[in-house]
Design an enzyme around this catalytic site. Structure first.
Site, mmCIF file in Angstrom:
data_model
loop_
_atom_site.group_PDB
_atom_site.id
_atom_site.type_symbol
_atom_site.label_atom_id
_atom_site.label_comp_id
_atom_site.label_asym_id
_atom_site.label_seq_id
_atom_site.Cartn_x
_atom_site.Cartn_y
_atom_site.Cartn_z
ATOM 1 C CB THR A 1 -5.110 -5.614 10.045
ATOM 2 O OG1 THR A 1 -4.523 -5.634 11.339
ATOM 3 C CG2 THR A 1 -5.749 -4.269 9.804
ATOM 4 C CE1 TYR B 1 -1.502 -2.627 2.521
ATOM 5 C CE2 TYR B 1 -0.729 -2.732 0.257
ATOM 6 C CZ TYR B 1 -1.388 -2.055 1.265
ATOM 7 O OH TYR B 1 -1.934 -0.799 1.017
ATOM 8 C CE LYS C 1 -5.206 -2.817 2.239
ATOM 9 N NZ LYS C 1 -6.123 -1.864 2.852
ATOM 10 N NE ARG D 1 3.228 5.130 3.188
ATOM 11 C CZ ARG D 1 1.935 5.210 3.448
ATOM 12 N NH1 ARG D 1 1.061 4.904 2.512
ATOM 13 N NH2 ARG D 1 1.502 5.575 4.633
#
Ligand code: NAD
Ligand code: UDP
Length: 321
Positions: free
Chosen positions: A91, A145, A149, A186
């Site tokens: 993604t 992640y 990124k 979270r």
């Protein structure tokens, strides 16, 4: 303008959809509901200036007549992005490539990438400036992640250098507010929901890790300022609230704000792997280049957030009974 927001049904994306609609734009929200929720955008579905496309940014995207793209699609909570790490990476990286190509096919339109303070990893510099290259474990459980990124930032800058694509990279620090998924794991959502439902507050380890929490409206203002900047400023730029708290302090503040709660802070042994120990943004660049700084203090932001979760908890209880 006609603006595409990928990940528009998520926590941050749904706030951005609303803000850009309020400013008289046409908004297209593309989301595959991987972590996003229909309820976040349900009230927008009848708005003639809003369109929902159920789609996955890991696949090529066809869309004409766009003026701007905000790329937010990506799970953001550690449990969510670690559930299927390969999909998270795809993604971030394939998705970024697809939206950059989409920008080019629409005439090289401005594109804002929602990057993250996670690019700094477990930082050895404090507070973190944009010039810091970070301390990331490339093979760890968070790397899908963090490295995803980082790779997304890198391809953005290559499109900028090669094609002059007007990219804007925002490094977002921990953000909270209404529309967060109560189940997404979270810390702000966990602590508030646990406190409202009299459960133990799950503090991972001794709670001495720090984070700097920003209210969502401050983030949205910063993102729009970055997108709209006329100086061609690409970033990366930190957008976050420099108020730094230990997780233990956060739990204590939430307990104070929900005085009827019977919850207790309980140290959990299951500390997350590679959990950054400290995090705090240096926001001098955002102040200088965007004239931006946060306006909402932690307790000001927690008040509407707690009220939001109070309603969510009631809905959840009714659903279960
Ligand atoms: P979120 O999980 O609530 O929203 C992400 C959205 O992206 C969801 O609606 C999800 O369904 C969608 N999505 C995921 N994969 C997709 C795919 N392949 N195709 C289409 N849609 C997809 O998270 P959020 O907190 O709203 O974060 C939004 C963005 O901001 C993310 O890119 C995240 O990395 C970044 N960010 C957020 C924070 C924060 O504290 N909230 C901090 C740093 C960075
Ligand atoms: N954390 C915690 N209890 C929880 C959830 C998270 O103590 O129930 C801690 C976590 O270990 C981390 C910090 O809170 O140190 C922030 O976690 P979060 O998942 O909100 O985001 P991160 O900044 O790690 O991406």
């Amino acid at each position: 303008m006609k603006i595409l927001i990928t990940g528009g049904a998520g926590f941050v994306g749904s706030h951005l959809c609303r803000k850009l609609l309020e400013a008289n734009n046409d908004v297209i929200c593309m989301d595959n509901f991987y972590t996003g929720r229909k309820q976040n955008i349900a009230d927008l579905l009848n708005n003639p200036h809003f369109r929902l496309i159920e789609g996955d940014i890991t696949l090529p995207i066809e869309q004409e007549g766009l003026d701007q793209i905000y790329n937010l699609a990506c799970p953001a909570s550690p449990p969510a992005y670690q559930k299927d790490p390969i999909y998270t990476w795809r993604t971030s990286v394939f998705g970024m490539n697809n939206v950059l190509e989409l920008s080019r096919r629409n005439g090289n339109i401005p594109i804002l990438q929602a990057s993250t303070s996670e690019v700094y990893g477990d930082p050895l510099e404090h507070p973190q400036k944009e010039s810091y290259w970070g301390n990331v474990n490339p093979c760890g459980v968070r790397s899908c992640y963090d490295e995803g990124k980082r790779a997304a930032e890198s391809i953005c800058m290559d499109f900028f250098r090669k094609y002059k694509t007007p990219v804007r990279i925002v490094r977002i620090f921990n953000t909270y507010g209404p529309a967060m998924d109560p189940q997404d794991g979270r810390v702000v959502s966990n602590f508030i929901v646990q406190t409202l439902t009299n459960q133990d507050i799950s503090m991972y380890g001794d709670g001495m890790q720090t984070r700097s929490f920003q209210y969502v409206s401050d983030l949205i203002k910063g993102m729009i300022k970055l997108m709209e900047n006329k100086a061609g400023f690409t970033g990366p730029v930190n957008i976050g609230n420099p108020g730094e708290y230990t997780l233990k302090q956060l739990a204590e503040i939430i307990l104070e704000m929900i005085p009827e709660s019977k919850s207790k802070i309980v140290e959990q042994k299951n500390i997350r792997e590679d959990d950054p120990r400290i995090r705090k943004p240096d926001i001098s660049l955002a102040k200088k280049m965007l004239g931006w700084e946060p306006e909402i203090s932690l307790t000001e932001g927690l008040t509407p957030t707690i009220e939001y979760f109070r309603k969510e908890v009631v809905v959840d209880r009714n659903r279960k009974s």
